[in-house]
Motif scaffolding. Structure first.
Motif, PDB file in Angstrom:
ATOM      1  N   UNK A  39       0.682  -1.039  -0.230  1.00  0.00           N
ATOM      2  CA  UNK A  39       0.087  -0.087  -0.052  1.00  0.00           C
ATOM      3  C   UNK A  39       0.867   1.398   0.074  1.00  0.00           C
ATOM      4  N   UNK A  40       0.603   2.152  -0.855  1.00  0.00           N
ATOM      5  CA  UNK A  40       1.271   3.360  -0.836  1.00  0.00           C
ATOM      6  C   UNK A  40       0.057   4.595  -0.551  1.00  0.00           C
ATOM      7  N   UNK A  41       0.559   5.470   0.208  1.00  0.00           N
ATOM      8  CA  UNK A  41      -0.377   6.403   0.599  1.00  0.00           C
ATOM      9  C   UNK A  41       0.225   7.977   0.438  1.00  0.00           C
ATOM     10  N   UNK A  42      -0.294   8.866  -0.275  1.00  0.00           N
ATOM     11  CA  UNK A  42       0.177  10.262  -0.396  1.00  0.00           C
ATOM     12  C   UNK A  42       0.382  11.190   0.848  1.00  0.00           C
ATOM     13  N   UNK A  43       1.263  11.960   0.657  1.00  0.00           N
ATOM     14  CA  UNK A  43       1.419  12.891   1.928  1.00  0.00           C
ATOM     15  C   UNK A  43       0.155  13.872   1.897  1.00  0.00           C
ATOM     16  N   UNK A  44      -0.403  13.923   3.172  1.00  0.00           N
ATOM     17  CA  UNK A  44      -1.520  14.793   3.302  1.00  0.00           C
ATOM     18  C   UNK A  44      -2.982  14.009   2.919  1.00  0.00           C
TER      19      UNK A  44
END
Length: 371
Positions: A39-44
């Motif tokens: 899983x990859x989550x963007x900043x903000x």
């Protein structure tokens, strides 16, 4: 463009990811509760881990927080490997389902606790606590004890305590599940407003589809330790990748059919179509109840738009649910529910009455019978 994962792999590449989980597994003895999670989550970004009890969403959150260690895989924040770093070294704020407030401390002391552990001066702590309580609109209750607060107020104290340390990531573990419906609505709005105001990367665990759809930038739907689909609320709702996603996120009818060589799907004596191709043979057709139209005039129904899917049905019963009326039909031996606003009249409709149901080809989900 639609983005989704392949079931079980959880792979969805995003630009400049801030929080990354790579090949994360978790076993308790021989039982694997999380399997190859990526899983990859963007900043903000605010994402929801959504799924039923036991799907692995809270285990995933606790591994991100460092409260439990993965059996395999890697967790990174801003390019820094934090897989084996203790919770206090990860710069994360965590809000528990149970609030976990210190009962003998005032609201202000509860919020200040993390700052005191970090050795800040009394003056610095005072400024930060006042600011945090202001964000959750509780400055006037700073001197009270947790037992003197409502459930919603206690939840806001827990949120302020997590935010006051100015973490890089905020983790929320079903924070609204102990609140009544009205308070949940209010807290959903407040949490989303604060998250956007601060621009803080947030992971939100919930089993409530409404919370996920209304609050989050993207939703990670989980089942049995696997990721079924990742996407925006619109993508998840309008383009479910699996039957589980279609039925868990929103209400759906399920009815068996047989796909012919020409692409048509036979259900009893009727043939319908879908906008998505599928293999020939047995299939599962799914349609959301509020996307279906009822025509009680069978003579007129025969002259309706030929581009829509249409199927004959017999009314079984009617259920009043406040804002909607649910009509339960029998379609080729299966129950098929249609929802209409209570503004429409249900007069003269009785069990056994015949009707023609119709809906858009684009609103027809079709999956292999074994999915």
């Amino acid at each position: 463009m639609m983005h989704q994962t392949i079931k079980g792999s959880g792979v969805e590449t995003v630009k400049d990811p801030y929080l990354c989980l790579e090949g994360v597994n978790k076993k308790y003895g021989l039982i694997e509760v999380i399997s190859n999670l990526n899983l990859e989550v963007r900043k903000g970004e605010l994402i929801a881990l959504l799924g039923p009890s036991g799907c692995g969403k809270t285990t995933t959150l606790r591994m991100i927080a460092g409260l439990i260690s993965p059996t395999a895989g890697k967790i990174a924040v801003g390019g820094r490997d934090v897989t084996h770093i203790a919770p206090h070294g990860r710069d994360m704020g965590l809000v528990f389902q149970s609030y976990a407030l210190f009962p003998h401390m005032t609201v202000a002391r509860n919020v200040a606790f993390g700052l005191e552990m970090r050795g800040l001066s009394r003056a610095e702590i005072g400024v930060k606590v006042t600011k945090a309580l202001g964000m959750v609109q509780l400055e006037h209750l700073a001197g009270r004890k947790p037992r003197e607060l409502s459930g919603g107020q206690q939840q806001r104290v827990a949120l302020a305590r997590a935010l006051v340390i100015e973490p890089s990531i905020l983790l929320l573990d079903e924070p609204l599940s102990n609140l009544d419906a009205k308070l949940r609505d209010e807290m959903r709005t407040q949490i989303r407003d604060i998250q956007q105001q601060l621009g803080i990367t947030t992971v939100f665990v919930t089993h409530d589809q409404v919370e996920a759809l209304s609050m989050c930038d993207r939703i990670v739907v989980m089942k049995g330790g696997l990721i079924e689909q990742v996407g925006t609320p619109h993508e998840i709702y309008e383009h479910p990748a699996t039957p589980f996603v279609a039925s868990f996120v929103g209400r759906t009818n399920r009815i068996k059919g047989i796909r012919n060589a020409d692409g048509g799907i036979r259900i009893g004596s009727s043939t319908i179509r879908s906008a998505v191709s599928a293999e020939q043979g047995d299939v599962m057709v799914m349609v959301r109840p509020h996307r279906v139209q009822i025509d009680w005039d069978l003579t007129r129904a025969e002259r309706q738009d030929e581009t829509a899917n249409r199927i004959a049905a017999s009314l079984s019963r009617i259920t009043f649910v406040g804002d909607v009326i649910q009509y339960h039909f029998d379609v080729d031996g299966s129950e098929f529910i249609v929802e209409e606003s209570t503004m429409k009249s249900q007069a003269d409709h009785h069990p056994g009455k015949q009707a023609m149901l119709s809906w858009s080809v684009e609103d027809t989900f079709v999956f292999g019978a074994n999915q």
